[in-house]
Design an enzyme around this catalytic site. Structure first.
Site, PDB file in Angstrom:
ATOM      1  CE1 TYR A 191      -3.463  -5.584  -0.689  1.00 20.52           C
ATOM      2  CE2 TYR A 191      -3.064  -3.421   0.266  1.00 20.52           C
ATOM      3  CZ  TYR A 191      -2.680  -4.729   0.060  1.00 20.52           C
ATOM      4  OH  TYR A 191      -1.499  -5.188   0.595  1.00 20.52           O
ATOM      5  NE  ARG A 228      -2.915  -0.125   3.232  1.00 25.25           N
ATOM      6  CZ  ARG A 228      -4.107  -0.726   3.182  1.00 25.25           C
ATOM      7  NH1 ARG A 228      -5.098  -0.139   2.551  1.00 25.25           N
ATOM      8  NH2 ARG A 228      -4.301  -1.884   3.766  1.00 25.25           N
ATOM      9  CB  CYS A 282     -28.340  -5.928  -7.426  1.00 25.63           C
ATOM     10  SG  CYS A 282     -28.613  -5.427  -9.112  1.00 25.63           S
ATOM     11  CD  GLU A 283     -24.320  -7.682  -2.725  1.00 31.13           C
ATOM     12  OE1 GLU A 283     -24.389  -7.536  -1.499  1.00 31.13           O
ATOM     13  OE2 GLU A 283     -23.980  -8.732  -3.277  1.00 31.13           O
ATOM     14  CE1 TYR A 337     -10.694  -5.594   4.353  1.00 32.31           C
ATOM     15  CE2 TYR A 337     -10.309  -3.986   2.623  1.00 32.31           C
ATOM     16  CZ  TYR A 337     -10.144  -5.254   3.131  1.00 32.31           C
ATOM     17  OH  TYR A 337      -9.410  -6.166   2.418  1.00 32.31           O
TER      18      TYR A 337
HETATM   19  N1  LLP Z   1       3.450  -9.014   3.288  1.00 32.22           N
HETATM   20  C1  LLP Z   1       2.479  -9.891   3.582  1.00 32.22           C
HETATM   21  C2  LLP Z   1       2.863 -11.224   4.036  1.00 32.22           C
HETATM   22  C3  LLP Z   1       1.133  -9.527   3.460  1.00 32.22           C
HETATM   23  O1  LLP Z   1       0.186 -10.398   3.757  1.00 32.22           O
HETATM   24  C4  LLP Z   1       0.800  -8.218   3.014  1.00 32.22           C
HETATM   25  C5  LLP Z   1      -0.592  -7.802   2.893  1.00 32.22           C
HETATM   26  C6  LLP Z   1       1.844  -7.336   2.702  1.00 32.22           C
HETATM   27  C7  LLP Z   1       3.160  -7.767   2.855  1.00 32.22           C
HETATM   28  C8  LLP Z   1       1.605  -5.951   2.208  1.00 32.22           C
HETATM   29  O2  LLP Z   1       0.932  -5.169   3.120  1.00 32.22           O
HETATM   30  P1  LLP Z   1       0.767  -3.599   2.892  1.00 32.22           P
HETATM   31  O3  LLP Z   1       2.141  -2.989   2.905  1.00 32.22           O
HETATM   32  O4  LLP Z   1       0.117  -3.390   1.564  1.00 32.22           O
HETATM   33  O5  LLP Z   1      -0.089  -3.144   3.998  1.00 32.22           O
HETATM   34  N2  LLP Z   1      -7.075  -5.752   1.206  1.00 32.22           N
HETATM   35  C9  LLP Z   1      -6.688  -5.008   2.395  1.00 32.22           C
HETATM   36  C10 LLP Z   1      -5.232  -5.199   2.734  1.00 32.22           C
HETATM   37  C11 LLP Z   1      -4.845  -6.645   2.902  1.00 32.22           C
HETATM   38  C12 LLP Z   1      -3.368  -6.840   3.151  1.00 32.22           C
HETATM   39  C13 LLP Z   1      -2.990  -8.268   3.008  1.00 32.22           C
HETATM   40  N3  LLP Z   1      -1.591  -8.533   3.205  1.00 32.22           N
HETATM   41  C14 LLP Z   1      -7.057  -3.555   2.198  1.00 32.22           C
HETATM   42  O6  LLP Z   1      -7.576  -3.197   1.154  1.00 32.22           O
HETATM   43  O7  LLP Z   1      -6.890  -2.751   3.114  1.00 32.22           O
END
Ligand code: LLP
Length: 420
Positions: free
Chosen positions: A371, A276, A342-343, A316
């Site tokens: 994401y 992110r 439709c939700e 979320y």
């Molecule tokens: N490493 C691992 C093992 C992970 O599972 C994840 C994210 C990352 C790195 C990267 O995380 P970041 O730096 O992007 O926070 N769909 C959710 C976020 C799910 C994150 C899953 N794992 C959202 O939209 O907020």
């Protein structure tokens, strides 16, 4: 910081008027800024320059090949979680020794392919998985590196769905079980424990949870040393939060300031897995206002993008800033911005005070680079959106809009009527 700014009254991505893109390519449309993407990667790299970590961009945040290639070209490695992500990583020419592989449910086929390709290491999430990797590595006669993903049981203070380092989460191995692995390891002669891994959650805005988790790692590394286990890598995962609304997340500099002393003390090579932080603010979702609908209780702004394009608000209750592509002095009004699906969960904003929007105009849903597309779907048989990347004044189509034929490409109607 990002490169989506108003120039006079029009929203620009770098040097390109976003409305021109919406009109040319149609909506819903994801627009990415190459400059912002790379800048965020470089910010992190610079903040940690003293220890030169391997920054493995987390592919799941946005797996478009163009984004991956842009980062790999700048020296990034990749953090993957499936055979599909391995395929993508190799497609963009990421050196195998810059690929790390997490996931609680790696299949035999996925493990085998990753071993054959010679990835840097697996982040192992359970003892049975470790045994399975050993078995497969043995069958291939190839000793394989693994990092034990430790579940440090810390509270990252984020949404419960994206908390991953508590003992109630499915991820990683608790410290007690990790100690048992040390006894087991002699029987596992095809895996080499070469690192430790943590990833405690996502959209983490403070550094304290990282410090707490890394401290636990430092203590565990001592135990490893006492057992003559010499490891090379410490992978501190991703999770760095970004600004969606009024958050004040730690900057790369502040984060580095807090964790660097601990990391240096370990003397290990450091790996990071940001997703992110790199892609989030580098992308927006552009949609067109189809209708303004008033009910006795509410006013709805109905747009042509939906939860299938960006599911974060629905899943979320995530906040994404919404702005009109044309800024003009107009009164604010409280509306729900919703999609065509439709939700009732199909919304981008609820009870949000926005400049009075008109039918036919465009809006941008901000901070949608991570994401966003990667979690999009074909729900309601909607074609997934087009994606474009802007680099200064140049525009590249990095994913075409799906066609109706794409929607049914893999479907098969049995030749006879059912029941015969
Ligand atoms: N490493 C691992 C093992 C992970 O599972 C994840 C994210 C990352 C790195 C990267 O995380 P970041 O730096 O992007 O926070 N769909 C959710 C976020 C799910 C994150 C899953 N794992 C959202 O939209 O907020």
């Amino acid at each position: 910081m990002h490169e989506f700014k108003y120039k006079s009254d029009r929203l620009f991505c770098e040097q390109v008027n976003v409305q021109d893109l919406a009109e040319k390519y149609g909506t819903p449309l994801y627009v990415y800024s190459y400059g912002t993407l790379v800048d965020h990667y470089l910010k992190l790299k610079h903040a940690f320059r003293k220890i030169q970590p391997l920054i493995c961009y987390s592919v799941k945040a946005n797996s478009n090949l163009a984004l991956l290639k842009a980062l790999v070209d700048k020296g990034a490695g990749l953090d993957i979680v499936s055979g599909g992500e391995l395929f993508r990583a190799l497609k963009v020419g990421c050196p195998a020794n810059k690929i790390v592989y997490a996931s609680v449910g790696k299949t035999d086929a996925e493990i085998e392919e990753a071993i054959r390709r010679g990835i840097l290491f697996f982040n192992v999430e359970s003892v049975p998985e470790l045994e399975n990797i050993n078995r497969i590595a043995k069958s291939l006669n190839k000793v394989t590196n693994v990092a034990i993903r430790i579940n440090p049981d810390v509270e990252p203070k984020t949404h419960k769905y994206i908390t991953t380092g508590k003992l109630t989460n499915k991820f990683g191995i608790d410290l007690k079980s990790a100690r048992q692995i040390l006894h087991l390891r002699k029987a596992l002669d095809y895996v080499r424990i070469s690192g430790l891994h943590i990833h405690i959650g996502s959209q983490i805005t403070e550094s304290d949870p990282y410090v707490a988790a890394i401290r636990k790692m430092v203590a565990f590394i001592k135990i490893l040393k006492n057992c003559d286990v010499v490891i090379e890598y410490l992978n501190i995962g991703g999770g760095l939060g970004i600004i969606y609304n009024k958050e004040t997340p730690q900057t790369a500099q502040n984060y580095a300031k807090k964790v660097l002393p601990l990391l240096k003390k370990t003397g290990l090579k450091v790996i990071m897995e940001p997703g992110r932080f790199i892609a989030g603010n580098a992308g927006i979702l552009v949609a067109k206002v189809l209708y303004i609908k008033s009910t006795p209780k509410k006013k709805f702004v109905i747009v042509d993008g939906g939860m299938n394009d960006l599911i974060r608000p629905a899943l979320y209750e995530a906040y994404h800033n919404i702005v009109p592509l044309k800024a003009s002095a107009r009164p604010l009004e409280k509306v729900d911005v919703v999609g065509p699906i439709c939700e009732s969960g199909d919304f981008f904003a609820k009870e949000r005070k926005l400049p009075k929007l008109k039918e036919g105009e465009y809006i941008a849903v901000m901070s949608a680079g991570a994401y966003g597309f990667s979690m999009s779907s074909n729900y309601n048989s909607r074609r997934r959106a087009q994606e474009v990347m802007v680099d200064k004044d140049k525009v590249y189509v990095i994913r075409k809009r799906e066609t109706f034929d794409d929607l049914i490409r893999n479907e098969v109607i049995p030749p006879k009527r059912f029941g015969f």
